[in-house]
Motif scaffolding. Structure first.
Motif, PDB file in Angstrom:
ATOM      1  N   ILE A   1       9.645  -4.080   1.170  1.00  0.00           N
ATOM      2  CA  ILE A   1      10.400  -3.422   0.096  1.00  0.00           C
ATOM      3  C   ILE A   1       9.729  -2.076  -0.125  1.00  0.00           C
ATOM      4  N   ILE A   2      10.455  -0.992   0.154  1.00  0.00           N
ATOM      5  CA  ILE A   2       9.851   0.337   0.133  1.00  0.00           C
ATOM      6  C   ILE A   2      10.621   1.275  -0.792  1.00  0.00           C
ATOM      7  N   GLY A   3       9.878   2.073  -1.540  1.00  0.00           N
ATOM      8  CA  GLY A   3      10.503   3.020  -2.450  1.00  0.00           C
ATOM      9  C   GLY A   3       9.554   4.157  -2.785  1.00  0.00           C
ATOM     10  N   PRO A   4      10.006   5.120  -3.589  1.00  0.00           N
ATOM     11  CA  PRO A   4       9.153   6.237  -3.959  1.00  0.00           C
ATOM     12  C   PRO A   4       7.894   5.770  -4.684  1.00  0.00           C
ATOM     13  N   ASP A   5       6.795   6.433  -4.380  1.00  0.00           N
ATOM     14  CA  ASP A   5       5.517   6.127  -5.011  1.00  0.00           C
ATOM     15  C   ASP A   5       5.296   7.098  -6.174  1.00  0.00           C
ATOM     16  N   PRO A   6       5.362   6.621  -7.416  1.00  0.00           N
ATOM     17  CA  PRO A   6       5.214   7.530  -8.554  1.00  0.00           C
ATOM     18  C   PRO A   6       3.833   8.165  -8.666  1.00  0.00           C
TER      19      PRO A   6
ATOM     20  N   GLY B   1       0.829  -1.196   0.000  1.00  0.00           N
ATOM     21  CA  GLY B   1       0.000   0.000   0.000  1.00  0.00           C
ATOM     22  C   GLY B   1       0.862   1.244   0.000  1.00  0.00           C
ATOM     23  N   ALA B   2       0.195   2.396  -0.041  1.00  0.00           N
ATOM     24  CA  ALA B   2       0.889   3.680  -0.090  1.00  0.00           C
ATOM     25  C   ALA B   2       0.903   4.337   1.277  1.00  0.00           C
ATOM     26  N   HIS B   3       2.007   5.029   1.571  1.00  0.00           N
ATOM     27  CA  HIS B   3       2.094   5.857   2.772  1.00  0.00           C
ATOM     28  C   HIS B   3       1.768   7.285   2.328  1.00  0.00           C
ATOM     29  N   VAL B   4       0.497   7.616   2.414  1.00  0.00           N
ATOM     30  CA  VAL B   4       0.006   8.887   1.877  1.00  0.00           C
ATOM     31  C   VAL B   4       0.658  10.064   2.601  1.00  0.00           C
ATOM     32  N   GLY B   5       1.174  11.001   1.828  1.00  0.00           N
ATOM     33  CA  GLY B   5       1.829  12.173   2.379  1.00  0.00           C
ATOM     34  C   GLY B   5       3.308  11.958   2.652  1.00  0.00           C
ATOM     35  N   ARG B   6       3.746  10.707   2.622  1.00  0.00           N
ATOM     36  CA  ARG B   6       5.155  10.393   2.866  1.00  0.00           C
ATOM     37  C   ARG B   6       5.902  10.106   1.565  1.00  0.00           C
ATOM     38  N   GLY B   7       5.150   9.919   0.492  1.00  0.00           N
ATOM     39  CA  GLY B   7       5.764   9.744  -0.818  1.00  0.00           C
ATOM     40  C   GLY B   7       6.286   8.361  -1.113  1.00  0.00           C
ATOM     41  N   THR B   8       5.862   7.367  -0.318  1.00  0.00           N
ATOM     42  CA  THR B   8       6.367   6.017  -0.519  1.00  0.00           C
ATOM     43  C   THR B   8       5.241   4.998  -0.663  1.00  0.00           C
ATOM     44  N   ARG B   9       5.622   3.843  -1.170  1.00  0.00           N
ATOM     45  CA  ARG B   9       4.729   2.696  -1.329  1.00  0.00           C
ATOM     46  C   ARG B   9       5.556   1.450  -1.019  1.00  0.00           C
ATOM     47  N   ASN B  10       4.901   0.350  -0.637  1.00  0.00           N
ATOM     48  CA  ASN B  10       5.680  -0.842  -0.346  1.00  0.00           C
ATOM     49  C   ASN B  10       5.082  -2.110  -0.942  1.00  0.00           C
TER      50      ASN B  10
END
Length: 210
Positions: A59-64, A37-46
């Motif tokens: 596994i976490i990285g930038p959410d396009p 899911g996405a970490h809204v406002g944090r700019g990441t997704r996993n």
């Protein structure tokens, strides 16, 4: 000898390119990580993979799909040049008591703050974790997490690559041991550059990630 730490909640594999790292994990292991899911406002997704029992790999990285966050993304995602295991988390029986004990032993794991994300099915997950500038910068001393009443990620039929071992290297292993003990963590630490690595059992044999 059991090389899997007690109370292990999850390992954090940070990457500058989430899609590429998920594809690489799948290629090497034969197991495809599940969307977290996405970490809204944090700019990441996993994406997530169970490590067996109540432990998992994140596994976490930038959410396009998100705009640039106001501050830095979590877990040094903006700073890593390639996928790297940056830290790990343990889930003590009582988070607040564990923080108080660590501070009494001379190590401040950071303030406890709430976090949340929505799973792809819309379920809201809420948890608390330790965070802040007082945490050890190596990432080798785990942060502490409490899932409260939320369904733990491992209770959602994740794909599984059982964890075989977790180990670390540091220039001064002896200096880390009191800090690990302060939070009630166990980790095999050898002398070397700062690093965290883990090995999982997969359909393609044991695979190690650094």
């Amino acid at each position: 000898m059991n090389t899997i730490p007690p109370h292990l909640d999850h390992l954090v594999l940070a990457t500058p390119d989430l899609a590429a790292t998920v594809a690489e994990f799948t290629r090497r292991t034969g197991v495809a990580p599940a969307p977290g899911g996405a970490h809204v406002g944090r700019g990441t997704r996993n994406f997530l993979v169970s490590l067996g029992g109540s432990s998992y790999l994140e596994i976490i990285g930038p959410d396009p799909e998100q705009s640039e966050p106001d501050g830095p993304r979590p877990f040094d995602v903006d700073a890593v040049a390639a996928a790297r295991t940056v830290t790990w988390a343990i889930s003590p029986p009582d988070l607040d008591a564990a923080v108080a004990t660590a501070r009494a032993r001379g190590y401040d794991p950071g303030d406890v703050r709430p976090m949340s994300r929505r799973r792809p099915d819309g379920t809201l997950l809420e948890w608390r974790l330790t965070d802040g500038d007082t945490q050890h910068p190596s990432g080798l001393v785990p942060f502490l997490i409490d899932w409260g009443r939320s369904v733990h990620p491992t209770a959602t039929d994740l794909p599984v690559t059982p964890l075989l071992r977790l180990s670390a290297t540091a220039p001064d292993p002896g200096g880390l041991r009191p800090l690990l003990a302060a939070v009630g963590a166990e980790l095999a630490v050898a002398e070397g550059p700062v690093g965290l690595s883990f090995t999982v059992r997969t359909p393609r044999g044991p695979v190690t990630f650094g």
